[in-house]
Design a protein around this motif. Structure first.
Motif, PDB file in Angstrom:
ATOM      1  N   ALA A  71      -5.944 -27.704 -23.112  1.00  0.00           N
ATOM      2  CA  ALA A  71      -4.571 -27.569 -23.591  1.00  0.00           C
ATOM      3  C   ALA A  71      -4.280 -26.104 -23.895  1.00  0.00           C
ATOM      4  CB  ALA A  71      -4.359 -28.430 -24.829  1.00  0.00           C
ATOM      5  N   LEU A 111      -5.241 -34.982 -20.757  1.00  0.00           N
ATOM      6  CA  LEU A 111      -4.353 -33.817 -20.670  1.00  0.00           C
ATOM      7  C   LEU A 111      -3.177 -34.100 -19.750  1.00  0.00           C
ATOM      8  CD1 LEU A 111      -6.932 -30.877 -20.390  1.00  0.00           C
ATOM      9  CD2 LEU A 111      -5.737 -31.712 -22.440  1.00  0.00           C
ATOM     10  N   SER A 123       3.504 -29.889 -19.469  1.00  0.00           N
ATOM     11  CA  SER A 123       4.872 -29.675 -19.927  1.00  0.00           C
ATOM     12  C   SER A 123       5.497 -28.654 -18.992  1.00  0.00           C
ATOM     13  CB  SER A 123       4.894 -29.157 -21.372  1.00  0.00           C
ATOM     14  OG  SER A 123       6.225 -28.843 -21.762  1.00  0.00           O
ATOM     15  N   GLU A 127       2.892 -25.427 -19.116  1.00  0.00           N
ATOM     16  CA  GLU A 127       1.581 -25.310 -19.737  1.00  0.00           C
ATOM     17  C   GLU A 127       0.911 -26.672 -19.808  1.00  0.00           C
ATOM     18  OE1 GLU A 127       1.484 -24.667 -24.061  1.00  0.00           O
ATOM     19  OE2 GLU A 127       3.686 -24.719 -23.988  1.00  0.00           O
ATOM     20  N   VAL A 128      -0.393 -26.630 -20.003  1.00  0.00           N
ATOM     21  CA  VAL A 128      -1.180 -27.846 -20.170  1.00  0.00           C
ATOM     22  C   VAL A 128      -1.067 -28.289 -21.623  1.00  0.00           C
ATOM     23  CG1 VAL A 128      -3.468 -28.884 -19.971  1.00  0.00           C
ATOM     24  CG2 VAL A 128      -2.750 -27.110 -18.350  1.00  0.00           C
ATOM     25  N   VAL A 129      -0.874 -29.593 -21.837  1.00  0.00           N
ATOM     26  CA  VAL A 129      -0.713 -30.119 -23.189  1.00  0.00           C
ATOM     27  C   VAL A 129      -1.633 -31.329 -23.391  1.00  0.00           C
ATOM     28  CG1 VAL A 129       1.671 -29.329 -23.416  1.00  0.00           C
ATOM     29  CG2 VAL A 129       1.201 -31.606 -22.468  1.00  0.00           C
ATOM     30  N   ASN A 130      -1.857 -31.667 -24.638  1.00  0.00           N
ATOM     31  CA  ASN A 130      -2.587 -32.885 -24.947  1.00  0.00           C
ATOM     32  C   ASN A 130      -1.693 -34.101 -24.678  1.00  0.00           C
ATOM     33  OD1 ASN A 130      -5.124 -31.842 -25.986  1.00  0.00           O
ATOM     34  ND2 ASN A 130      -3.951 -31.083 -27.758  1.00  0.00           N
TER      35      ASN A 130
END
Length: 395
Positions: A230, A319, A322, A385-388
């Protein structure tokens, strides 16, 4: 069944030959009218723990049973059911564990061979209607080499399959010249191919294409997404347009719009046919150059399934992504498709690349350098971006 074959062999060098393609050097298989050939799939046993298999499902609708309504069009209305394709992949994965990546990996010493196969779908229908045959071969190469480069593999060679009811040598030469161009763009050899002449199997003047690419990458250099976390940054490389996916929906939208392929794309100087037939970008050289400089953790080729289905394929479990909706320029052709077809935002994002043909996942520390280096070749965008939490959201 009597089969007449003319075998051929092309130079097996790593770099493609620039000479004019010679159709007499292809393997030509002529099948009698009404005959069918059987295709068997052999799965090699042993070493399964090191074998990663790719699998994608492309549905090519000829005539959908769904009638147009006044509501917005969907890919399913056009005859393509993405969910059914995903279900088939899930079932195949039970028989051949390891399926799901963009390319299939096979161990070879300290390296992996990476293989991919694809076609160009019903974009061929537009090639028949527009008479634009010289770039469809670029699309064919792009769909496979762009898949295998997501593992960090350098394409080594390409094989093609060209099938038609009656061999028009001049037309076939145009198509194969495009394949040669695609191989030159991706720095790989056109190693061989098959030309199948099957009377009564295809409509007059029509043909079908498929392609197969093999590349290589050192085991320690494989891009597999395992280290994605993330907070990592998503960088998008622009597409040239629709590329080679979603054309069943495109053709349905075109029919509803009342326009022809010879009409101008609204607000632009090019025709709809020219805009829709723009060849798929081959990202191989740019992506391999960025990988060499470090910081790239994962790569997604945005094809069938669009953003929604393709970006999560490179993430570890838990993961998601967004996406910043206004962070890149959406090509006008997508705006026309959405407006003319009344296509919902979610359907557009799950069907088309929306102007981004390849997504790189990089660490925040590397993102500025990667963006700078990518922009030296072409535009690149910080798209999210990578998010949880799994899935893809848009903000």
């Amino acid at each position: 069944m009597t089969t007449t074959e003319l075998s051929r062999s092309l130079v097996a060098s790593i770099r493609p030959s620039s000479h004019k393609p010679n159709l007499n050097q292809r393997c030509i298989c002529r099948l009698p009218a009404g005959s069918l050939s059987k295709l068997s799939l052999a799965l090699k046993s042993g070493g399964a723990s090191e074998i990663s298999r790719s699998r994608s499902v492309i549905s090519m609708a000829k005539n959908s049973g769904a009638a147009d309504t006044d509501g917005g069009l969907t890919y399913k209305d056009a005859g393509v059911d993405i969910d059914a394709g995903s279900e088939l992949v899930r079932r195949i994965a039970k028989m051949a564990p390891g399926i799901g990546g963009f390319g299939g990996l096979y161990p070879l010493g300290d390296s992996y061979l990476v293989a991919g196969t694809d076609g160009v779908g019903t974009k061929l229908k537009l090639a028949f209607d527009t008479g634009i045959h010289h770039t469809i071969g670029i699309d064919l190469v792009a769909m496979s080499v762009n898949d295998i480069v997501t593992s960090g593999a350098k394409p080594l060679f390409f094989l093609d399959y060209f099938a038609t009811s009656h061999l028009d040598v001049d037309l076939a030469e145009k198509v194969i010249k495009g394949i040669v161009d695609g191989c030159q763009q991706s720095d790989c050899a056109l190693l061989g191919g098959e030309t199948a002449e099957m009377p009564d199997f295809y409509a007059e003047g029509e043909y079908d294409l498929s392609g197969f690419a093999v590349g290589i990458v050192k085991k320690e250099s494989v891009i597999d997404g395992k280290n994605i976390v993330a907070g990592d940054v998503l960088i998008g490389l622009p597409s040239s347009g629709v590329h080679s996916n979603g054309f069943s929906l495109v053709r349905r939208v075109l029919a509803r719009s009342g326009l022809s392929l010879k009409d101008k794309l609204p607000g632009k100087t090019i025709t709809l046919g020219e805009a829709l037939m723009a060849p798929t970008v081959i990202y191989v050289k740019q992506v391999l150059d960025l990988i060499k400089k470090g910081g790239v953790k994962g790569i997604a080729h945005i094809t069938g399934g669009g953003f929604t289905d393709n970006i999560p394929r490179v993430f570890p479990k838990g993961l998601g992504a967004s996406i910043y909706k206004d962070s890149w320029q959406i090509p006008p052709v997508f705006k026309w498709i959405q407006e003319a077809g009344g296509v919902e935002d979610a359907e557009m994002r799950r069907t088309f690349n929306m102007g981004i043909g390849m997504v790189l996942v990089v660490s925040p520390e590397s993102s500025r350098r990667v963006l700078r280096d990518a922009n030296e070749v072409n535009k690149a965008y910080h798209i999210g971006e990578v998010v949880n939490g799994e899935g893809v959201s848009y903000s």
